[in-house]
Design an enzyme around this catalytic site. Structure first.
Site, PDB file in Angstrom:
ATOM      1  N   HIS A  45       0.834  -1.198   0.000  1.00 46.87           N
ATOM      2  CA  HIS A  45       0.000   0.000   0.000  1.00 46.87           C
ATOM      3  C   HIS A  45       0.872   1.253   0.000  1.00 46.87           C
ATOM      4  CE1 HIS A  45      -3.131  -2.663   2.131  1.00 46.87           C
ATOM      5  NE2 HIS A  45      -3.717  -2.254   1.024  1.00 46.87           N
ATOM      6  N   CYS A  51      -1.996  -0.221   9.906  1.00 43.80           N
ATOM      7  CA  CYS A  51      -3.056  -1.140   9.424  1.00 43.80           C
ATOM      8  C   CYS A  51      -3.963  -1.639  10.543  1.00 43.80           C
ATOM      9  CB  CYS A  51      -2.450  -2.390   8.799  1.00 43.80           C
ATOM     10  SG  CYS A  51      -0.953  -2.145   7.896  1.00 43.80           S
TER      11      CYS A  51
HETATM   12  C1  CIR Z   1      -3.497  -8.023   3.117  1.00 40.63           C
HETATM   13  O1  CIR Z   1      -2.732  -8.505   2.272  1.00 40.63           O
HETATM   14  O2  CIR Z   1      -4.517  -7.431   2.799  1.00 40.63           O
HETATM   15  C2  CIR Z   1      -3.141  -8.178   4.581  1.00 40.63           C
HETATM   16  N1  CIR Z   1      -2.456  -9.411   4.786  1.00 40.63           N
HETATM   17  C3  CIR Z   1      -2.277  -7.022   5.053  1.00 40.63           C
HETATM   18  C4  CIR Z   1      -2.984  -5.718   5.036  1.00 40.63           C
HETATM   19  C5  CIR Z   1      -2.125  -4.607   5.570  1.00 40.63           C
HETATM   20  N2  CIR Z   1      -2.842  -3.401   5.619  1.00 40.63           N
HETATM   21  C6  CIR Z   1      -2.304  -2.203   5.471  1.00 40.63           C
HETATM   22  O3  CIR Z   1      -1.126  -2.089   5.157  1.00 40.63           O
HETATM   23  N3  CIR Z   1      -3.102  -1.146   5.587  1.00 40.63           N
END
Ligand code: CIR
Length: 256
Positions: A164, A251
């Site tokens: 992201h 996150c």
């Molecule tokens: C994903 O791949 O969606 C999750 N394993 C990790 C999400 C991390 N979120 C973020 O960086 N905002």
């Protein structure tokens, strides 16, 4: 200008969180007990900064659901419920919406738009929206129109490295970005003071500025040293298990 935040929303990691999405491989698979411990320390850190933290129950049907940041973008005026780019994460938003509806009028991102909150960075009254594998132009445009209606400005940038936009760029002080080398020369970001994390510490770019403190992942000494120039106290938190699942400190909550 930043908002002093009073609330956060988080979610207990599910027992099967290690079956969530990830691009990483580790000798030791992600450990649930350790993840819970690290998550508890994170929630306590937010509480110690004065936030009232709502911790939603785990959702084993959605092993990435504790990465709640991706499911909404919250401004003073709205809670915009996203349409996460990963199809397997779309069901995470219902329970988030039910909680956020207590605090803000709800707006939603609609198909075929996709948007992950991890791609959205507010700097003053401007929003940078990363176009990534998770956020498409349609999703960015829908969010942008909602933001415009409340007087914010916005722009998009291409995310070529990391999951992201906020995997690489975060605000750590007024007009100051903590930023990876990949983004340091980006034309849209030149107006800001930039603290560049060394390449081997790129993960530490995901540092969270909240109520005049910085929550930063433990184990990144050069970044820690550089953060001293912000003048804010730094709370180091162990994120080893979230990291295995491509997640970090921003996150794990929505702050508002
Ligand atoms: C994903 O791949 O969606 C999750 N394993 C990790 C999400 C991390 N979120 C973020 O960086 N905002």
């Amino acid at each position: 200008m930043t908002m002093k935040v009073t609330r956060a929303l988080a979610r207990e990691p599910a027992g099967n969180f290690a079956s969530g999405l990830t691009t990483m491989t580790f000798a030791q698979p992600a450990d649930y007990d350790l993840m819970r411990k690290q998550h508890r320390a994170y929630v306590e850190a937010l509480q110690s900064l004065g936030l009232e933290v709502t911790v939603m129950p785990a959702e084993p049907d959605y092993p990435d659901a504790h990465f709640v940041e991706d499911t909404a973008v919250i401004t003073r005026e709205w809670a915009v419920v996203t349409r996460p780019g990963a199809g397997v994460r779309r069901g995470e938003t219902d329970s988030v919406e039910a909680v956020l509806a207590r605090y803000r009028p709800i707006r939603r991102i609609h198909a075929p738009g996709t948007l992950d909150g991890g791609d959205v960075l507010m700097v003053g009254s401007h929003f940078f929206i990363g176009l990534s594998e998770r956020t498409n132009a349609g999703g960015a445009d829908q969010l942008g129109r909602i933001l415009e209606s409340s007087g914010y400005t916005w722009s998009t940038l291409r995310v070529r490295e990391g999951l992201h936009f906020k995997s690489s760029v975060n605000v750590v002080a007024p007009d100051t970005l903590l930023i990876t080398q990949d983004f340091a020369a980006h034309p849209q970001l030149q107006a800001f003071k930039r603290i560049v994390v060394p390449p081997e510490e790129a993960y530490a770019a995901n540092t969270l500025w909240v109520n005049e403190h910085l929550l930063s992942p433990a184990g990144y000494p050069r970044t820690l040293e550089k953060l001293a120039q912000t003048g804010f106290p730094v709370v180091e938190l162990d994120t080893s298990e979230a990291r295995k699942m491509d997640g970090g400190l921003t996150c794990l909550s929505l702050r508002f």
